[in-house]
Design a protein around this motif. Sequence first.
Motif, PDB file in Angstrom:
ATOM      1  N   ILE A  66       6.452   7.800 -10.688  1.00  0.00           N
ATOM      2  CA  ILE A  66       5.798   7.772  -9.418  1.00  0.00           C
ATOM      3  C   ILE A  66       5.465   6.395  -9.060  1.00  0.00           C
ATOM      4  CG2 ILE A  66       4.072   8.772  -8.003  1.00  0.00           C
ATOM      5  CD1 ILE A  66       4.488  11.420  -9.562  1.00  0.00           C
ATOM      6  N   GLY A  67       4.672   5.821  -9.918  1.00  0.00           N
ATOM      7  CA  GLY A  67       3.958   4.545  -9.921  1.00  0.00           C
ATOM      8  C   GLY A  67       5.004   3.459  -9.541  1.00  0.00           C
ATOM      9  N   ASN A  68       6.027   3.394 -10.404  1.00  0.00           N
ATOM     10  CA  ASN A  68       7.221   2.431 -10.160  1.00  0.00           C
ATOM     11  C   ASN A  68       7.825   2.674  -8.698  1.00  0.00           C
ATOM     12  OD1 ASN A  68       7.215   0.991 -12.520  1.00  0.00           O
ATOM     13  ND2 ASN A  68       8.904   2.229 -13.643  1.00  0.00           N
ATOM     14  N   TYR A  69       7.773   3.891  -8.250  1.00  0.00           N
ATOM     15  CA  TYR A  69       8.365   4.022  -6.794  1.00  0.00           C
ATOM     16  C   TYR A  69       7.585   3.266  -5.690  1.00  0.00           C
ATOM     17  CZ  TYR A  69       9.344   6.181  -2.274  1.00  0.00           C
ATOM     18  OH  TYR A  69       9.609   6.344  -1.090  1.00  0.00           O
ATOM     19  N   LEU A  78       5.222  -4.565  -3.049  1.00  0.00           N
ATOM     20  CA  LEU A  78       5.026  -5.901  -3.820  1.00  0.00           C
ATOM     21  C   LEU A  78       4.139  -6.877  -3.491  1.00  0.00           C
ATOM     22  CD1 LEU A  78       8.530  -6.079  -5.653  1.00  0.00           C
ATOM     23  CD2 LEU A  78       6.714  -5.492  -6.577  1.00  0.00           C
ATOM     24  N   TRP A  79       3.093  -7.368  -3.991  1.00  0.00           N
ATOM     25  CA  TRP A  79       2.176  -8.278  -3.292  1.00  0.00           C
ATOM     26  C   TRP A  79       2.686  -9.647  -4.366  1.00  0.00           C
ATOM     27  CZ3 TRP A  79      -2.973  -5.295  -2.858  1.00  0.00           C
ATOM     28  CH2 TRP A  79      -2.956  -4.409  -1.878  1.00  0.00           C
ATOM     29  N   MET A  80       2.743 -10.559  -3.408  1.00  0.00           N
ATOM     30  CA  MET A  80       3.128 -11.834  -4.084  1.00  0.00           C
ATOM     31  C   MET A  80       2.096 -13.027  -4.153  1.00  0.00           C
ATOM     32  SD  MET A  80       6.940 -11.978  -2.073  1.00  0.00           S
ATOM     33  CE  MET A  80       6.072 -12.173  -0.694  1.00  0.00           C
ATOM     34  N   ARG A 114       9.277  -5.876   5.822  1.00  0.00           N
ATOM     35  CA  ARG A 114      10.051  -4.656   5.931  1.00  0.00           C
ATOM     36  C   ARG A 114      10.551  -4.012   4.392  1.00  0.00           C
ATOM     37  NH1 ARG A 114      15.803  -5.583   5.363  1.00  0.00           N
ATOM     38  NH2 ARG A 114      16.167  -7.831   5.444  1.00  0.00           N
ATOM     39  N   LEU A 115      10.493  -5.114   3.686  1.00  0.00           N
ATOM     40  CA  LEU A 115      10.780  -4.418   2.106  1.00  0.00           C
ATOM     41  C   LEU A 115       9.179  -4.027   1.571  1.00  0.00           C
ATOM     42  CD1 LEU A 115      13.406  -7.058   1.160  1.00  0.00           C
ATOM     43  CD2 LEU A 115      13.704  -4.820   1.883  1.00  0.00           C
ATOM     44  N   GLY A 116       8.462  -4.110   2.242  1.00  0.00           N
ATOM     45  CA  GLY A 116       7.001  -3.847   1.632  1.00  0.00           C
ATOM     46  C   GLY A 116       6.317  -5.036   0.742  1.00  0.00           C
ATOM     47  N   MET A 117       6.899  -6.166   1.019  1.00  0.00           N
ATOM     48  CA  MET A 117       6.352  -7.617   0.260  1.00  0.00           C
ATOM     49  C   MET A 117       5.444  -8.122   1.263  1.00  0.00           C
ATOM     50  SD  MET A 117      10.009  -8.551  -1.394  1.00  0.00           S
ATOM     51  CE  MET A 117       9.004  -9.317  -2.781  1.00  0.00           C
ATOM     52  N   GLY A 118       4.525  -8.825   0.467  1.00  0.00           N
ATOM     53  CA  GLY A 118       3.525  -9.566   1.558  1.00  0.00           C
ATOM     54  C   GLY A 118       2.820 -10.619   0.591  1.00  0.00           C
TER      55      GLY A 118
END
Length: 181
Positions: A13-16, A22-24, A48-52
Amino acid sequence: MTQEQIDKKWWEIGNYFRRNSLWMLMYCTGCCAIELPPAMTSAYDMERLGMGPMATPRQADVLLVTGYLSLKTLRRLIYTYEQMSEPKYVVGFGSCTINGGIYHDSHAVINKLDQYIPVDVYVAGCMPNTEAVMNGFTDLMGMIKNKTARGWLDYKERNDWYKKNQLDSLGEVLVHDEFHE
């Protein structure tokens, strides 16, 4: 259900959520950093991929290393990597992180980033274009999903090997931790 099965399920669940949020932290040391702003604009929209982007290593999941590393910047990069929470991932941009790029024969530039910290994904090119950068991000997400992004575990398991390489190049590398002074 055993405790091991429960732990495994929580890890899945955490990996999902990890791979979709993903925070960069951008460690911009060279010309490859110029490809990050287009990845953030509406044409590619990495959000849109959830990255910031994040401001500090303690908030980040992914360390982006964009370009060559001198011995001075390598020391700071190691400090930064060791401050990140686990699990943590590293993406190396451009040929400089792979083999030193055009600076391969310089005495002050390291040639292989993965000798000092584990690299989960390399984005090849000099400079890699924005599409390659986005492909690298989706590759990392796939690796997290498939449980193959294990660089942080490798760093723990083979820490003596990484520390020896760091020591050979830099001398003593001490992690500064404000909580243990």
